[in-house]
Design a protein around this motif. Structure first.
Motif, PDB file in Angstrom:
ATOM      1  N   ILE A  26     -14.821 -41.997 -45.159  1.00  0.00           N
ATOM      2  CA  ILE A  26     -15.712 -41.374 -43.980  1.00  0.00           C
ATOM      3  C   ILE A  26     -15.882 -42.139 -42.862  1.00  0.00           C
ATOM      4  O   ILE A  26     -15.949 -41.613 -41.838  1.00  0.00           O
ATOM      5  CB  ILE A  26     -17.113 -41.265 -44.786  1.00  0.00           C
ATOM      6  N   ARG A 131     -19.826 -34.965 -41.305  1.00  0.00           N
ATOM      7  CA  ARG A 131     -20.176 -35.527 -42.580  1.00  0.00           C
ATOM      8  C   ARG A 131     -20.525 -34.650 -43.790  1.00  0.00           C
ATOM      9  O   ARG A 131     -20.433 -34.816 -44.788  1.00  0.00           O
ATOM     10  CB  ARG A 131     -21.138 -36.362 -42.350  1.00  0.00           C
ATOM     11  N   GLU A 403     -28.263 -37.097 -44.350  1.00  0.00           N
ATOM     12  CA  GLU A 403     -27.360 -37.204 -42.992  1.00  0.00           C
ATOM     13  C   GLU A 403     -28.374 -36.291 -42.122  1.00  0.00           C
ATOM     14  O   GLU A 403     -28.302 -36.676 -40.960  1.00  0.00           O
ATOM     15  CB  GLU A 403     -26.002 -36.560 -43.367  1.00  0.00           C
TER      16      GLU A 403
END
Length: 415
Positions: A26, A131, A403
């Motif tokens: 990531i 994400r 997130e």
């Protein structure tokens, strides 16, 4: 038709392996995104455009030169511009009053700040999307790996049962039911591949890559999503300080205030100052003079624009208050989602998948040895696959809500 689609998806999955797949963590995906995303690169030009306007409005107005020559004199002919002829020149310079130039520049500077905040807000929005898709794709790949194992093992079992049927050791009903289970698993796998195909499209667009992207996730990437000491009041305060979209609205309010001062300044008329040279058409030859031009503000004192600018301030301040209220509500809702997802995640036993996997190995052996019935075997396989699929989705949803909390607060809370 479904069989054709499934075949195409299988070919797609094979083609992904044939291409140069990007295996990214990531952190690596974030870095590539910031450097290569075309939307971000395009948005940067908006900042350059705004800064160019600052440069333009800092410049002084150019002076104006006017020339007049004699085109025709009946007694001396055409273009009589010599010592006995006629020519005149005028030069003028516009002088702005009431600080108009500085006020325009101040408005341009604030416009540039707004463009920068819009750029940061675009980063925030696209990073959240990146994400979300990244982790969802990772867990979908985990589910695909499960289905691949199940389908391969079941294919072997079906082949073995076909042979047993040929020997008249089992009934056709059992063979058909097993093949129906295999068909169902293949179709379920195709549905997941549909999702992965769309995710691949979006990941490649966000990273500006032509190659497939394979997310690489380890336990630390998952365990870092913890609330720690964050509380609702603290998160709301940080959101009001950090959210770039709120700063955009605040900048619009500031621009409306600066525009109001500019509109009041525009009520003051500018002055043009100039010099004149006239060779022969004035009361004296070789005449030199000065001139001043100014509008007399008897009727138009910019009253309408001033009033509109003042109302605009109230409009944007109201919008700013509404945005603040909306942000607080977004933080509240996002935090509640985190609580719900975390509770659901912790309610699942830690070794849930390990126990199921261990049990599944014995189930295949026992089924082939006829220690369990066909219905028990099918029920277990369906329950196992569905539970694992939902558990993987739960893990992806858990990270997504964390997130989302990052997104609504406008900060990286879980590094």
């Amino acid at each position: 038709m479904r069989t054709h689609i499934t075949g195409l998806l299988l070919l797609f999955s094979l083609s992904l392996r044939a291409q140069d797949t990007l295996r990214l963590t990531i952190q690596q995906a974030d870095s590539i995104f910031l450097q290569h995303n075309l939307q971000l690169l395009a948005e940067k030009y908006q900042i350059d455009i705004a800064k160019s306007q600052e440069i333009q409005d800092k410049l002084w107005n150019n002076p104006t030169l006017t020339a007049e020559i004699s085109a025709y004199n009946p007694s001396r002919g055409f273009l009589d511009v010599g010592r006995q002829g006629q020519k005149a020149f005028t030069i003028q310079q516009l002088i702005t009053r009431a600080g108009k130039r500085n006020k325009r520049v101040a408005l341009d500077v604030e416009s540039t700040r707004k463009s920068e905040f819009q750029f940061y807000d675009l980063i925030r929005t696209l990073k959240f999307e990146l994400r979300e898709i990244f982790f969802e794709s990772y867990f979908l790949n985990q589910t695909i790996a499960l289905y691949d194992t199940q389908i391969a093992t079941l294919n072997t079992t079906v082949t073995a049962f076909d042979k047993e049927y040929d020997r008249k050791n089992i009934s056709l009903k059992e063979v058909v039911r097993l093949k129906a289970l295999l068909f169902q698993l293949t179709n379920d796998r195709a549905d997941i591949l549909f999702e992965l195909t769309e995710n691949q499209r979006d990941l490649k667009t966000l990273l500006n890559s032509e190659n497939p992207v394979k997310p690489v996730v380890d336990s630390s990437d998952i365990s870092r999503y913890q609330l720690k000491n964050y509380n609702l009041a603290l998160l709301k305060d940080r959101a009001l300080q950090s959210r770039p979209d709120l700063k955009v609205v605040e900048s619009e309010t500031k621009q409306s205030e600066l525009n109001y001062t500019l509109q009041k300044a525009l009520a003051a008329p500018d002055i043009q100052i100039g010099g004149v040279y006239d060779q022969a058409s004035n009361y004296a030859n070789n005449y030199f003079g000065l001139n001043v031009t100014v509008d007399l503000p008897f009727f138009n004192r910019n009253q309408g624009n001033i009033r509109a600018a003042k109302s605009n301030i109230s409009y944007f301040k109201t919008g700013e208050t509404a945005k603040q209220s909306s942000i607080k509500n977004e933080v509240d809702a996002a935090l509640q989602k985190v609580f719900v997802a975390e509770k659901a995640y912790k309610s699942v036993e830690n070794h849930f998948t390990d126990q199921f996997t261990l049990l599944s190995k014995g189930f295949y052996d026992n089924f082939q040895k006829r220690n369990i019935t066909l219905l028990e075997f099918i029920d277990f396989i369906e329950t196992y696959n569905e539970s694992t699929r939902e558990f993987n989705r739960l893990q992806a949803d858990r990270i997504k809500v964390y997130e989302e909390l990052n997104f609504v607060v406008g900060e990286e809370l879980f590094n």
